[in-house]
Structure formats: structure tokens, C-alpha cells
Design a protein around this motif. Structure first.
Motif, short mmCIF file in Angstrom:
data_model
loop_
_atom_site.label_atom_id
_atom_site.label_comp_id
_atom_site.label_asym_id
_atom_site.label_seq_id
_atom_site.Cartn_x
_atom_site.Cartn_y
_atom_site.Cartn_z
N GLY A 202 92.08 -62.70 135.32
CA GLY A 202 93.25 -63.57 135.19
C GLY A 202 92.88 -64.93 134.63
N SER A 203 93.90 -65.76 134.29
CA SER A 203 95.27 -65.61 134.72
C SER A 203 96.23 -65.21 133.59
CB SER A 203 95.75 -66.94 135.31
OG SER A 203 95.65 -67.97 134.32
N MET A 204 95.77 -64.40 132.65
CA MET A 204 96.70 -63.90 131.63
C MET A 204 97.30 -62.57 132.11
SD MET A 204 94.78 -65.13 128.11
CE MET A 204 96.09 -64.61 127.01
N LYS B 54 99.33 -59.04 135.47
CA LYS B 54 100.79 -58.92 135.59
C LYS B 54 101.15 -57.76 136.51
CE LYS B 54 104.91 -58.53 132.64
NZ LYS B 54 105.37 -58.42 131.22
N SER B 55 100.37 -56.70 136.47
CA SER B 55 100.54 -55.56 137.37
C SER B 55 99.21 -55.31 138.09
CB SER B 55 100.95 -54.31 136.60
OG SER B 55 99.85 -53.81 135.84
N GLU B 56 99.18 -54.33 138.94
CA GLU B 56 97.95 -54.04 139.70
C GLU B 56 97.02 -53.06 138.98
OE1 GLU B 56 97.02 -55.54 142.66
OE2 GLU B 56 98.66 -56.80 141.96
N LYS B 57 97.41 -52.60 137.80
CA LYS B 57 96.62 -51.56 137.13
C LYS B 57 95.19 -51.99 136.88
CE LYS B 57 96.58 -48.60 133.01
NZ LYS B 57 97.32 -48.18 131.79
N TRP B 58 94.99 -53.10 136.17
CA TRP B 58 93.63 -53.53 135.83
C TRP B 58 92.91 -54.17 137.01
CZ3 TRP B 58 90.85 -52.24 131.52
CH2 TRP B 58 91.55 -51.51 130.56
N LEU C 166 88.47 -61.53 143.21
CA LEU C 166 89.35 -62.69 143.21
C LEU C 166 90.24 -62.58 141.97
CD1 LEU C 166 90.09 -65.53 144.41
CD2 LEU C 166 88.41 -66.47 142.80
N PHE C 167 91.55 -62.70 142.18
CA PHE C 167 92.47 -62.55 141.06
C PHE C 167 93.32 -63.80 140.89
CE2 PHE C 167 91.56 -58.30 142.68
CZ PHE C 167 90.96 -57.77 141.55
N PHE C 168 93.44 -64.23 139.64
CA PHE C 168 94.28 -65.38 139.30
C PHE C 168 95.62 -64.85 138.81
CE2 PHE C 168 89.83 -66.70 138.29
CZ PHE C 168 89.69 -67.63 139.31
N GLU C 169 96.68 -65.25 139.48
CA GLU C 169 98.00 -64.69 139.23
C GLU C 169 98.50 -65.02 137.82
OE1 GLU C 169 97.18 -66.65 141.74
OE2 GLU C 169 97.22 -65.32 143.50
N PHE C 170 99.16 -64.04 137.22
CA PHE C 170 99.83 -64.24 135.94
C PHE C 170 101.08 -65.09 136.19
CE2 PHE C 170 102.87 -62.40 132.68
CZ PHE C 170 102.36 -63.13 131.63
N THR C 171 101.20 -66.19 135.48
CA THR C 171 102.31 -67.12 135.70
C THR C 171 103.55 -66.78 134.88
OG1 THR C 171 101.61 -68.61 133.94
CG2 THR C 171 100.66 -68.97 136.14
N GLN D 237 97.21 -74.82 134.39
CA GLN D 237 96.87 -73.53 134.97
C GLN D 237 95.39 -73.46 135.31
OE1 GLN D 237 99.14 -71.86 131.42
NE2 GLN D 237 99.15 -70.10 132.78
N HIS D 238 94.55 -74.01 134.44
CA HIS D 238 93.11 -74.03 134.73
C HIS D 238 92.82 -74.82 136.01
CE1 HIS D 238 91.10 -72.03 131.35
NE2 HIS D 238 92.11 -72.46 130.60
N LYS D 239 93.50 -75.93 136.19
CA LYS D 239 93.29 -76.72 137.40
C LYS D 239 93.69 -75.94 138.65
CE LYS D 239 93.62 -81.36 135.38
NZ LYS D 239 94.42 -82.61 135.29
#
Length: 342
Positions: free
Chosen positions: A276-278, A282-286, A308-313, A323-325
Motif C-alpha cells: 500500500g497505499s495504492m 483496495k481489496s483483500e486479494k493481494w 502491515l498494510f497501508f489502506e487505499f484512500t 498520505q506518506h505522513k
């Protein structure tokens, strides 16, 4: 009459270098990876930087006296040039950091030294941080487009600033020295070009796919972050450029093999497998491919590994600085908890 200036050669003992830097020419260290940096303390009112740039596409932050909000942004020209940063500094002791904003696709740069006023001097460098982090990533980690307008382009070299990428921000918050091994467009199974991270991660030079070799014994991280598979997700699922299309088990295996190779290099490091966070989150697939690989490694006895996953905004381009912050805050908190760093 103008006062004379002196060149402080790049092999002076009072420079503090950080990153995968090629020192085969001690008087001209070669910087290629994003986040490669040079720190120093100096006296006097005059400062110039001497660089010899390969392509004339690199940008550097020159930060004086810790003023990271107002860096001198140096746009390197091709070839050797002297860049006057200031001739009107207060005549006192100053700190300096020269930081490579751009990445290997912009080319490499020889650092030839600093020009100071004739009676000025290079003092003992700042102390090197004892904590160490390393990140393997793609354009998100490099900071592609992070300084672009929200409604603007995000491919401009001038708006690629690794200093404000999530990993660099988190490392500074944690007071950890960081090595960033990233390349925009790269994947584990497939990239937007003809090489992948398993062919690239062990290079001394970040300029394309080459035969240079980094000596992993020179520098061992405490924490390793792997943030890859965003490009795989696009190129495999959307573009269908990898034929035959790998099945779920193959996708997991490719990722797991890469992380297992990192573990062999660093038996004691804490490995964080991120994404993430692109839109790959967006889904749980990857994320589930990464979870499966990590669970397999844990089952095999690796206890110092996590996800650790960064949420897609919902934002459709590369993450901007805001977003980086936010991602840096999440990463720093996670590392603090796992490493018991205060």
C-alpha cells in the motif's frame, strides 16, 4: 576583492555518508539510490557543492541547520558543476545534509566535495544513528509524485522527493539510519520494464539492471520492510502481461521466495511485509497473498516476521505527502511496538 575558496575533497574523514554508495573512487563517491545522503558540519558563510551527474535528471535536497521545511532544491546538470548554495550564511558553525530525492532511473551522481571559504573548516560529523532500517519497494517507496498537486501529474522528476516518502519520514522519527532499495515500476514477478526486484535488490548501483554487487556484510539492518506487489497487481490482473497468468499458489510462492532470500541475508532482522497505499490494498486479494506467504514462513519457524498494510484512500495516483505522513506514522508506531524502541 573576492575571498578565495577551498575544496574539501569527498574523501575527507569528516563526511558522514549513508546509503548504498560506491566508494571505488574515494574522491568521487557515486550516489545512485534514493535517500543516499551526505552529512557534515562546517564553519563559515560560504557553501558550494561539487557534483558530476550522469544524466542531468537528479534532484537533491540541501538542508542547512536542520531546516528541512525550506531545503535548497538542487537540480543537477549533466557533467561536473559547482553549485553555490549560499554566500551569505551567518559566520558560525552549520550543519549540512545533501540528500538524493530521485532514484536510479534518473541516473547516478559523483560527489566531488564541498567548497568552503578559505578560512572555514569541516568539523567532526554528526553521530551516526545506531538503529538501522532497510526498505525494498517501488514508486510508492521512492516518493514518485509525492510533491505534485492532488489534481496534477505525478511523474515529474522535480516532484519526486524521497525525503518525504513514508519510509524516510518514519526512519527519522525512529532515529534510524535508512537504506532505500526502490525503483518505480518494479515488481516481484513482473515490472514495467525488463527486470524484477529479485534481479535488482542486490546491486551496488541503482541505475538499471547491472552487474554491480552490494556487499551485504557491510551493513546489517535491524528492521527490513518489503513493500512490493503493487505493480504485479496491475501488470498481472489488469494488463495481463505475464503469460501464462500465474495462479494464486504461484503468486504466493514468488513473494515468499523473495522474502526467504532476505531472511537468509539477515537472520536476526525483523521483517515487515507491507503493501500500500495504492489500489493493491483496495481489496483483500493481494494482501492475502502476502499474508499466506508470511504464514508459510512462520510455520517454517520464522518468528520475527509480520504484515502491515497501508489502506487505499481512494486517491487514484501516487500518494502525496499527506498520505506518506499518515503511512509513516503507522509504520513508526508498528516498528516501535515490535522492536521495543522508545
Amino acid at each position: 576583492m573576492l575571498s578565495a575558496n577551498q575544496l574539501i575533497s569527498a574523501d575527507h574523514k569528516n563526511y558522514l555518508y549513508s546509503g548504498r554508495i560506491d566508494f571505488s573512487q574515494p574522491q568521487a563517491p557515486l550516489l545512485s539510490w534514493p535517500g543516499s545522503s551526505i552529512k557534515a558540519n562546517f564553519t563559515g558563510s560560504y557553501l558550494a557543492v561539487v557534483l558530476d551527474d550522469q544524466k542531468g535528471k537528479n534532484f537533491f535536497n540541501v538542508i542547512i541547520d536542520g531546516d528541512e521545511l525550506s531545503p535548497y532544491v538542487l537540480e543537477a546538470k549533466q557533467g561536473q558543476h559547482t553549485y553555490v548554495i549560499s554566500s551569505v550564511l551567518a559566520d558560525k558553525v552549520h550543519s549540512l545534509e545533501i540528500y538524493k530525492r530521485t532514484e536510479g532511473e534518473e541516473g547516478s551522481t559523483y560527489f566531488k566535495g564541498l567548497e568552503l571559504a578559505d578560512k572555514s573548516s569541516l568539523l567532526a560529523p554528526p553521530q551516526r544513528w545506531s538503529r538501522r532500517m532497510e526498505i525494498y519497494g517501488d514508486s510508492i517507496t521512492s516518493g514518485m509524485g509525492n510533491e505534485g498537486a492532488d489534481n496534477g501529474a505525478d511523474h515529474l522528476q522535480s516532484e519526486k522527493n524521497n525525503y518525504l516518502a513514508y519510509g524516510a519520514i518514519a526512519a527519522r522519527e525512529l532515529k534510524a539510519e535508512l537504506h532505500t532499495i526502490s525503483q518505480s515500476g518494479i515488481g516481484i514477478m513482473i515490472s514495467w520494464f525488463d527486470f524484477i526486484m529479485p534481479q535488482f535488490y542486490d546491486q551496488l548501483s541503482a541505475v538499471g539492471n547491472n552487474d554491480s554487487n552490494w556487499d551485504f556484510k557491510l551493513w546489517t539492518p535491524d528492521v527490513v520492510l518489503v513493500n512490493l506487489m503493487q505493480n504485479d497487481s496491475w501488470l498481472v490482473d489488469r494488463e495481463k502481461r505475464l503469460q501464462p497468468i500465474p495462479n494464486d499458489a504461484q503468486r504466493i510462492a514468488h513473494y515468499q521466495d523473495f522474502v526467504a532470500g532476505i531472511r537468509q541475508l539477515y537472520p536476526d532482522a525483523y521483517i515487515i511485509c507491507a503493501l500500500g497505499s495504492m489500489d493493491a490494498t483496495k481489496s483483500e486479494k493481494w494482501p492475502n497473498y502476502i499474508r499466506a506467504a508470511v504464514n508459510n514462513l512462520k510455520t517454517s519457524g520464522d518468528s520475527k516476521i509480520d504484515t502491515l498494510f497501508f489502506e487505499f484512500t481512494g486517491y487514484g495516483q501516487h500518494p502525496r505527502v499527506a498520505q506518506h505522513k499518515a503511512n509513516a506514522k503507522k509504520l513508526a508506531a508498528f516498528v516501535r511496538e515490535k522492536m521495543h524502541w522508545d
